[in-house]
Design a protein around this motif. Structure first.
Motif, mmCIF file in Angstrom:
data_model
loop_
_atom_site.group_PDB
_atom_site.id
_atom_site.type_symbol
_atom_site.label_atom_id
_atom_site.label_comp_id
_atom_site.label_asym_id
_atom_site.label_seq_id
_atom_site.Cartn_x
_atom_site.Cartn_y
_atom_site.Cartn_z
ATOM 1 N N ILE A 116 -49.499 143.928 -13.621
ATOM 2 C CA ILE A 116 -48.879 144.040 -14.935
ATOM 3 C C ILE A 116 -49.712 144.961 -15.808
ATOM 4 C CG2 ILE A 116 -48.238 142.803 -17.044
ATOM 5 C CD1 ILE A 116 -47.747 140.348 -15.355
ATOM 6 N N ALA A 117 -49.101 145.983 -16.330
ATOM 7 C CA ALA A 117 -49.770 146.899 -17.251
ATOM 8 C C ALA A 117 -49.293 146.592 -18.667
ATOM 9 C CB ALA A 117 -49.455 148.348 -16.883
ATOM 10 N N HIS A 118 -50.244 146.311 -19.545
ATOM 11 C CA HIS A 118 -49.870 146.059 -20.938
ATOM 12 C C HIS A 118 -50.831 146.788 -21.863
ATOM 13 C CE1 HIS A 118 -53.055 143.102 -22.049
ATOM 14 N NE2 HIS A 118 -52.963 142.699 -20.796
ATOM 15 N N THR A 119 -50.538 146.768 -23.142
ATOM 16 C CA THR A 119 -51.344 147.515 -24.104
ATOM 17 C C THR A 119 -52.514 146.665 -24.596
ATOM 18 O OG1 THR A 119 -50.199 146.777 -26.103
ATOM 19 C CG2 THR A 119 -49.204 148.620 -24.883
ATOM 20 N N PRO A 120 -53.535 147.308 -25.161
ATOM 21 C CA PRO A 120 -54.655 146.566 -25.737
ATOM 22 C C PRO A 120 -54.338 146.126 -27.163
ATOM 23 C CG PRO A 120 -55.089 148.894 -25.911
ATOM 24 C CD PRO A 120 -53.766 148.759 -25.190
ATOM 25 N N ASP A 121 -53.125 145.664 -27.372
ATOM 26 C CA ASP A 121 -52.691 145.249 -28.696
ATOM 27 C C ASP A 121 -52.590 143.735 -28.718
ATOM 28 O OD1 ASP A 121 -52.358 147.948 -29.620
ATOM 29 O OD2 ASP A 121 -50.590 148.034 -28.342
ATOM 30 N N PRO A 122 -53.010 143.110 -29.797
ATOM 31 C CA PRO A 122 -53.062 141.646 -29.831
ATOM 32 C C PRO A 122 -51.734 140.958 -29.548
ATOM 33 C CG PRO A 122 -54.342 142.562 -31.629
ATOM 34 C CD PRO A 122 -53.613 143.714 -30.997
ATOM 35 N N ASP A 123 -50.623 141.585 -29.904
ATOM 36 C CA ASP A 123 -49.339 140.915 -29.645
ATOM 37 C C ASP A 123 -49.066 140.826 -28.157
ATOM 38 O OD1 ASP A 123 -49.075 143.734 -29.758
ATOM 39 O OD2 ASP A 123 -46.951 143.624 -30.244
ATOM 40 N N ALA B 292 -51.414 140.843 -25.724
ATOM 41 C CA ALA B 292 -52.387 139.911 -25.160
ATOM 42 C C ALA B 292 -52.006 138.464 -25.467
ATOM 43 C CB ALA B 292 -53.777 140.228 -25.711
ATOM 44 N N PHE B 293 -51.527 138.215 -26.654
ATOM 45 C CA PHE B 293 -51.080 136.878 -27.061
ATOM 46 C C PHE B 293 -50.014 136.347 -26.108
ATOM 47 C CE2 PHE B 293 -48.181 134.173 -29.518
ATOM 48 C CZ PHE B 293 -49.050 133.299 -30.166
ATOM 49 N N MET B 294 -49.044 137.186 -25.784
ATOM 50 C CA MET B 294 -47.937 136.740 -24.928
ATOM 51 C C MET B 294 -48.378 136.489 -23.491
ATOM 52 S SD MET B 294 -44.569 138.801 -26.288
ATOM 53 C CE MET B 294 -45.248 140.469 -26.326
ATOM 54 N N PHE B 295 -49.355 137.264 -23.005
ATOM 55 C CA PHE B 295 -49.791 137.130 -21.615
ATOM 56 C C PHE B 295 -50.929 136.121 -21.438
ATOM 57 C CE2 PHE B 295 -47.840 141.429 -21.032
ATOM 58 C CZ PHE B 295 -47.014 141.105 -19.970
ATOM 59 N N TYR B 296 -51.430 135.600 -22.510
ATOM 60 C CA TYR B 296 -52.607 134.716 -22.478
ATOM 61 C C TYR B 296 -52.503 133.640 -21.398
ATOM 62 C CZ TYR B 296 -55.274 130.595 -24.051
ATOM 63 O OH TYR B 296 -56.062 129.470 -24.107
ATOM 64 N N ALA B 297 -51.443 132.864 -21.415
ATOM 65 C CA ALA B 297 -51.333 131.715 -20.503
ATOM 66 C C ALA B 297 -51.242 132.158 -19.050
ATOM 67 C CB ALA B 297 -50.127 130.860 -20.880
ATOM 68 N N MET B 298 -50.629 133.317 -18.798
ATOM 69 C CA MET B 298 -50.493 133.818 -17.423
ATOM 70 C C MET B 298 -51.837 134.270 -16.867
ATOM 71 S SD MET B 298 -46.932 135.939 -17.864
ATOM 72 C CE MET B 298 -46.937 136.735 -16.250
ATOM 73 N N PHE B 299 -52.571 135.043 -17.656
ATOM 74 C CA PHE B 299 -53.824 135.614 -17.155
ATOM 75 C C PHE B 299 -54.982 134.623 -17.182
ATOM 76 C CE2 PHE B 299 -52.036 139.909 -18.634
ATOM 77 C CZ PHE B 299 -51.498 140.153 -17.389
ATOM 78 N N GLU B 300 -54.883 133.634 -18.054
ATOM 79 C CA GLU B 300 -55.943 132.630 -18.144
ATOM 80 C C GLU B 300 -55.600 131.355 -17.371
ATOM 81 O OE1 GLU B 300 -59.111 132.952 -19.925
ATOM 82 O OE2 GLU B 300 -58.391 134.966 -19.399
ATOM 83 N N HIS B 301 -54.522 131.410 -16.585
ATOM 84 C CA HIS B 301 -54.139 130.303 -15.696
ATOM 85 C C HIS B 301 -53.924 128.997 -16.459
ATOM 86 C CE1 HIS B 301 -55.125 133.052 -12.465
ATOM 87 N NE2 HIS B 301 -56.322 133.214 -12.983
ATOM 88 N N LYS B 302 -53.267 129.120 -17.597
ATOM 89 C CA LYS B 302 -52.950 127.939 -18.398
ATOM 90 C C LYS B 302 -51.642 127.291 -17.960
ATOM 91 C CE LYS B 302 -56.509 128.437 -21.114
ATOM 92 N NZ LYS B 302 -57.625 127.460 -21.104
ATOM 93 N N TYR C 71 -59.139 142.172 -27.597
ATOM 94 C CA TYR C 71 -58.542 143.501 -27.573
ATOM 95 C C TYR C 71 -58.398 144.094 -28.985
ATOM 96 C CZ TYR C 71 -57.245 142.169 -22.830
ATOM 97 O OH TYR C 71 -57.274 141.763 -21.529
ATOM 98 N N SER C 72 -58.802 143.327 -29.982
ATOM 99 C CA SER C 72 -58.553 143.725 -31.362
ATOM 100 C C SER C 72 -59.472 144.863 -31.788
ATOM 101 C CB SER C 72 -58.762 142.528 -32.300
ATOM 102 O OG SER C 72 -58.728 142.922 -33.642
ATOM 103 N N ARG C 73 -58.940 145.721 -32.644
ATOM 104 C CA ARG C 73 -59.746 146.802 -33.228
ATOM 105 C C ARG C 73 -60.446 146.350 -34.500
ATOM 106 N NH1 ARG C 73 -55.474 148.624 -30.771
ATOM 107 N NH2 ARG C 73 -54.077 148.004 -32.453
ATOM 108 N N TYR C 74 -60.059 145.205 -35.016
ATOM 109 C CA TYR C 74 -60.632 144.686 -36.253
ATOM 110 C C TYR C 74 -61.101 143.262 -36.033
ATOM 111 C CZ TYR C 74 -58.192 148.727 -38.149
ATOM 112 O OH TYR C 74 -57.748 149.995 -38.378
ATOM 113 N N ASN C 75 -62.312 142.983 -36.418
ATOM 114 C CA ASN C 75 -62.871 141.653 -36.214
ATOM 115 C C ASN C 75 -62.447 140.733 -37.359
ATOM 116 O OD1 ASN C 75 -64.419 139.624 -35.014
ATOM 117 N ND2 ASN C 75 -66.245 140.183 -36.192
ATOM 118 N N ASP C 76 -61.144 140.504 -37.420
ATOM 119 C CA ASP C 76 -60.555 139.721 -38.508
ATOM 120 C C ASP C 76 -59.472 138.844 -37.909
ATOM 121 O OD1 ASP C 76 -59.053 138.778 -40.690
ATOM 122 O OD2 ASP C 76 -59.502 140.546 -41.895
#
Length: 270
Positions: free
Chosen positions: A5-12, A14-24, A217-222
């Protein structure tokens, strides 16, 4: 079976793929990720490198013989969309506009309703800097850059959602999508979709953890800034965009064809 799966380094994303890649969650496949910016993925899609890839509504047109769109994982702007910023109010018709990629949805959206003297392709997170340096007059902002431009003294001179709404009513703005290899069996496509839908639902139910994961993956630490951005573009249509999303896509491609930006086009959705 492993899927790439190729996705962007954008938080949205990463948010959607979180459970898949982290085996949740339990999944039908093993998943391996590749992370690249959206315009790179738009351009690489022509080479059919990945089982699933992030793709812009605009970028999908040139690879529809290789990929189907999935009804899950899409980013639609509900009541908002890309914006154009500058140092001051300007005449866009005579301006040099920075755009985040020839195949991005935002650039197509701009050209549906506007004409400018010249366009320069600039990586999305460098557009505000180029405006400040004076190499471009204005720029089309996407992703979390939409939430930071005022910190640099820039102003919003055009909201592309306003132009979209005047054309399409209350339909959301089609922006980012996921495309799956056409050559995969329908059974495997549907299994993937189920995994992805469950991943997004898990993220909604465990929002803080999913945002925390996306922060790498965030560009801003906020944290709250990124939460705000994620919630702008991960919404009820992200699980399954259904008939409303399909209608919005049809309107998007119809307007682009009317402006002679593309040939008449109908997406394939699974």
């Amino acid at each position: 079976m492993e899927m790439i799966i190729a996705h962007t380094p954008d938080p949205d994303d990463a948010f959607m793929f979180y459970a898949m890649f982290e085996h949740k969650i339990k999944t039908s496949f093993e998943y391996r990720q590749v992370v690249k910016d959206i315009e790179t993925l738009n351009k690489e899609a022509i080479n059919n490198l990945y089982d699933v890839t992030a793709i812009s509504a605009n970028g999908y047109i040139r690879v529809s013989d290789k990929y189907d769109l999935t009804a899950s994982g899409a980013s639609f702007g509900i009541n908002y969309g890309p914006i154009v910023v500058a140092k001051k109010q300007i005449d866009l018709k005579n301006a040099v506009i920075g755009q985040p990629g020839t195949y991005t949805s935002s650039f197509m959206l701009y050209r549906m309703f506007n004409d400018s003297r010249e366009y320069k392709e600039i990586r999305f997170d460098q557009i505000t800097n180029e405006i400040l340096k004076g190499t471009i007059d204005a720029g089309i902002l996407i992703h979390d850059e939409q939430l930071k431009f005022q910190d640099k003294g820039l102003i919003k001179i055009l909201d592309l959602y306003d132009q979209w709404r005047a054309y399409a009513g209350d339909l959301p703005v089609p922006l980012g999508f996921n495309a799956i290899r056409k050559s995969l069996s329908l059974e495997d496509k549907l299994k993937y979709r189920e995994d992805f839908e469950n991943s997004i639902k898990y993220a909604f139910d465990h929002e803080d953890d999913a945002v925390k994961y996306a922060m790498k993956y965030s560009r801003y630490n906020d944290f709250e800034l990124e939460r705000k951005f994620i919630k702008m573009y991960v919404n009820e249509l992200s699980i399954d965009f259904g008939e409303r999303g399909k209608k919005a896509l049809e309107m998007y491609y119809k307007k682009a064809a009317e402006r002679n930006l593309i040939s008449p086009f109908t997406p394939v959705i699974v």
